[in-house]
Design a protein around this motif. Structure first.
Motif, short mmCIF file in Angstrom:
data_model
loop_
_atom_site.label_atom_id
_atom_site.label_comp_id
_atom_site.label_asym_id
_atom_site.label_seq_id
_atom_site.Cartn_x
_atom_site.Cartn_y
_atom_site.Cartn_z
N PRO A 30 0.82 -1.21 0.00
CA PRO A 30 0.00 0.00 0.00
C PRO A 30 0.86 1.27 0.00
CG PRO A 30 -0.82 -1.59 1.60
CD PRO A 30 0.50 -2.11 1.12
N ASP A 31 0.33 2.32 -0.59
CA ASP A 31 1.05 3.60 -0.66
C ASP A 31 1.42 4.09 0.74
OD1 ASP A 31 0.77 3.61 -3.40
OD2 ASP A 31 -1.00 4.91 -3.39
N GLY A 32 2.64 4.57 0.85
CA GLY A 32 3.09 5.15 2.10
C GLY A 32 3.57 4.15 3.14
N VAL A 33 3.53 2.86 2.81
CA VAL A 33 3.93 1.81 3.76
C VAL A 33 5.38 1.42 3.49
CG1 VAL A 33 3.53 -0.57 4.49
CG2 VAL A 33 1.59 0.94 4.06
N ASP A 34 6.16 1.31 4.56
CA ASP A 34 7.56 0.95 4.45
C ASP A 34 7.69 -0.57 4.35
OD1 ASP A 34 10.28 0.12 5.47
OD2 ASP A 34 10.57 2.29 5.48
N ASP A 35 8.18 -1.04 3.22
CA ASP A 35 8.31 -2.47 2.94
C ASP A 35 9.07 -3.20 4.05
OD1 ASP A 35 8.83 -5.00 1.85
OD2 ASP A 35 10.37 -4.25 0.48
N ALA A 36 10.30 -2.81 4.28
CA ALA A 36 11.16 -3.52 5.23
C ALA A 36 10.63 -3.45 6.65
CB ALA A 36 12.58 -2.96 5.17
N LYS A 37 10.06 -2.31 7.03
CA LYS A 37 9.54 -2.17 8.40
C LYS A 37 8.41 -3.16 8.67
CE LYS A 37 10.76 2.59 9.65
NZ LYS A 37 10.23 3.92 10.01
N VAL A 38 7.53 -3.32 7.71
CA VAL A 38 6.41 -4.25 7.89
C VAL A 38 6.92 -5.68 7.97
CG1 VAL A 38 4.38 -5.26 6.77
CG2 VAL A 38 4.66 -2.77 6.85
N ILE A 40 7.25 -13.20 5.38
CA ILE A 40 6.73 -13.07 4.02
C ILE A 40 7.87 -12.52 3.17
CG2 ILE A 40 4.36 -12.72 4.81
CD1 ILE A 40 4.66 -9.74 4.03
N GLY A 41 7.72 -12.60 1.86
CA GLY A 41 8.82 -12.25 0.98
C GLY A 41 8.73 -10.86 0.41
N ALA A 42 9.89 -10.30 0.08
CA ALA A 42 9.97 -9.01 -0.61
C ALA A 42 9.83 -9.22 -2.11
CB ALA A 42 11.30 -8.34 -0.29
N GLY A 43 9.65 -8.13 -2.83
CA GLY A 43 9.58 -8.19 -4.28
C GLY A 43 10.96 -8.39 -4.88
N LEU A 44 11.01 -8.95 -6.07
CA LEU A 44 12.27 -9.17 -6.79
C LEU A 44 12.27 -8.36 -8.08
CD1 LEU A 44 13.04 -13.02 -6.68
CD2 LEU A 44 14.23 -11.19 -5.46
N GLY A 45 13.47 -8.00 -8.55
CA GLY A 45 13.60 -7.36 -9.84
C GLY A 45 12.78 -6.10 -9.97
N ASP A 46 11.95 -6.02 -11.00
CA ASP A 46 11.12 -4.85 -11.24
C ASP A 46 10.12 -4.58 -10.12
OD1 ASP A 46 12.45 -4.69 -13.62
OD2 ASP A 46 10.76 -5.25 -14.89
N LYS A 97 8.07 -2.72 -4.27
CA LYS A 97 6.70 -2.45 -4.69
C LYS A 97 5.73 -3.56 -4.29
CE LYS A 97 8.45 -0.20 -8.90
NZ LYS A 97 8.46 -0.29 -10.39
N ALA A 98 6.28 -4.73 -3.93
CA ALA A 98 5.42 -5.89 -3.72
C ALA A 98 5.88 -6.71 -2.53
CB ALA A 98 5.41 -6.77 -4.98
N TRP A 99 4.92 -7.44 -1.98
CA TRP A 99 5.20 -8.53 -1.05
C TRP A 99 4.78 -9.82 -1.72
CZ3 TRP A 99 2.12 -5.18 2.76
CH2 TRP A 99 2.98 -4.28 3.43
N ARG A 100 5.44 -10.91 -1.33
CA ARG A 100 5.09 -12.22 -1.85
C ARG A 100 4.75 -13.14 -0.68
NH1 ARG A 100 9.87 -14.26 -5.11
NH2 ARG A 100 11.04 -13.07 -3.57
#
Length: 373
Positions: free
Chosen positions: A314-322, A334-340, A344-347
Motif C-alpha cells: 500500500p502507498d506510504g507503507v515501508d516495505d522492510a519495516k512491515v 513473508i517475501g519481498a519483491g524481486l527485480g522490477d 513495490k510488492a510482497w510475496r
C-alpha cells in the motif's frame, strides 16, 4: 570466541520459499545415516523415483532427485540439452525467465527472447510467432509458475506449440510441482525441474528432474561433451537406474533424501488432486482477507498462482519495516519483491504444509496489525 550451538526460533514460513515442513519430515531427517550405496538406501531411491513420477504425473524412466537445489536443476536441463550454436526460444516474464537466458548463453546457445509483462502469463501468441520465425529452434523454455511475480503460464498450450514446431520443451516447475495442476506426460513436457523446498515442503537442496525419452536420446547423442561433469546426466543415469547395479557418481545427501521421501509419501497419502485443491482453497481465503484490508494483487485472477501471492505494498507503507515487524512480533516471514517489483510488492507463500487455515488467519491478522502501526 566461544561459539555455541545454533538453535533458530520456529518461524512460520510464508514467503517464496523455503516453506514450512511437517513434524514427520523434520523427524525423518534425524534418522541414522547409512551409505549412499547401501542396498536399503538404493531401495529407498527407487521409491523416491516412483513417488516423483506420481508428483510429476509421468512414466518417464529418467525421473530423479538431483543432489543440488532447483537452480542446479535448471542448469542441468540446459547444459545437457543445449550445444554450441543451438537456438533456444526463451520466455521471460520475470526473474527466472532471465536466468534461463543466462543458462542458454553459458551453454553456447543462442537465446531468442520472448518478453511478456511482469505479473502476467507468458503470451502464447508471441511464442507462436517466435516459433514460426525460427523454424530451426531446438528448444522452447519457459517458467510454469514465475516465483518472482506470482503468475502462472499455460504450460499445456506452450508445450503443444513446441511439439507442433518439433522443439523440445524445458519447463521450470520449481514453484508449481505439488501446488497446481501439472501433467508431464499429458502435456508432452520433455525436460522439467523443480525444488524440494516449495510445495513439496522438504528441506532445500534437492531438485526433482524428469526427462522424456526424446530428451534422453538427445543427451545420449550429443556431439560434444557436457561442460559440467557433476551435472552430466549421462553419468547420473547409471546412479539412479533401476537395474540394481549403481555406479558411484557422488555421495548423495542421504538424510535430505529421507526428508524428500517422507514429503512425497505425504503427497501420495493426501492425493495430488487434493493437494492442488487445498492450495486453491487457502488462496481463496487469503484473497478474501486481503480484499478486506484494501490490498490488491499484482496478477489478474485468471493468471494467479494460489501458492505464491504477489500483492502491491500500500502507498506510504515501508516495505522492510512491515516485514521486520511480522518477523519480530509474530515469527512470520513473508517475501519481498524481486527485480522490477523490488520495493513495490510482497510475496506471500501458501506452499505445501504451510497452506493451512491457521496460517492464513495469522498472516491476515498480523498484516492488519502491522499496517495499523
Amino acid at each position: 570466541m566461544n561459539f555455541q550451538s545454533f538453535n533458530p526460533p520456529r518461524r512460520i514460513l510464508m514467503g517464496p520459499g523455503p516453506s514450512d515442513i511437517s513434524p514427520e519430515v523434520l523427524a525423518s531427517l534425524s534418522r541414522p545415516v547409512i551409505g549412499h550405496l547401501d542396498p536399503l538406501f538404493v531401495g529407498m531411491m527407487d521409491e523416491v523415483k516412483a513417488l516423483l513420477q506420481y508428483a510429476f504425473q509421468t512414466t518417464n524412466e529418467f525421473t530423479i532427485a538431483l543432489s543440488a537445489p532447483g537452480s542446479a536443476g535448471m542448469e542441468a536441463c540446459f547444459v545437457n540439452l543445449i550445444e554450441a550454436g543451438d537456438k533456444v526460444i526463451v520466455c521471460r516474464n520475470g526473474v527466472f525467465g532471465d536466468r534461463m537466458i543466462q543458462n542458454v548463453i553459458r551453454s553456447g546457445g543462442e537465446a531468442i527472447v520472448v518478453d511478456s509483462p511482469w505479473g502476467r502469463a507468458v503470451e502464447v501468441d508471441k511464442v507462436e510467432q517466435a516459433l514460426i520465425a525460427n523454424p530451426d529452434a531446438k528448444c522452447l523454455a519457459f517458467v510454469h509458475a514465475e516465483t518472482s511475480t506470482g503468475a502462472v503460464s499455460d504450460a499445456k498450450t506452450l508445450c503443444a506449440l513446441a511439439q507442433q514446431h518439433d522443439c523440445l520443451s524445458i519447463v521450470d516447475a520449481v514453484t508449481s510441482l505439488g501446488g497446481i495442476e501439472l501433467k508431464v506426460d499429458d502435456w508432452g513436457i520433455d525436460a522439467i525441474y523443480s525444488g524440494s523446498q516449495k510445495c513439496l515442503s522438504c528441506v532445500p537442496g534437492l531438485s526433482p528432474l524428469s526427462f522424456s525419452e526424446k530428451a534422453v536420446n538427445v543427451i545420449k547423442n550429443r556431439k560434444s561433451i557436457v561442460q559440467s561433469w557433476f551435472l552430466d546426466q549421462s553419468l547420473v543415469m547409471s546412479y539412479w537406474s533401476g537395474d540394481g547395479k549403481r555406479s558411484y557418481h557422488h555421495t548423495a545427501p542421504v538424510n535430505s533424501l529421507y526428508g524428500l521421501h517422507e514429503s512425497l509419501v505425504q503427497l501420495q497419502n493426501e492425493g495430488i488432486e487434493n493437494r492442488w485443491a487445498r492450495h486453491q482453497a487457502q488462496h481463496d481465503m487469503l484473497a478474501e482477507g486481503l480484499d478486506k484490508l484494501g490490498i490488491k494483487f499484482i496478477v489478474p485472477e485468471e493468471e494467479r498462482l494460489p501458492q505464491l501471492n504477489a500483492i502491491y505494498i500500500p502507498d506510504g507503507v515501508d516495505d522492510a519495516k512491515v516485514r521486520n515487524y511480522l518477523l519480530n512480533k509474530y515469527n512470520l516471514e513473508i517475501g519481498a519483491g524481486l527485480g522490477d517489483l523490488a520495493g513495490k510488492a510482497w510475496r506471500i507463500g501458501l506452499m505445501g504444509y504451510a497452506a493451512r487455515s491457521e496460517n492464513v488467519a495469522l498472516c491476515l491478522a498480523a498484516l492488519e496489525d502491522a499496517l495499523n502501526q
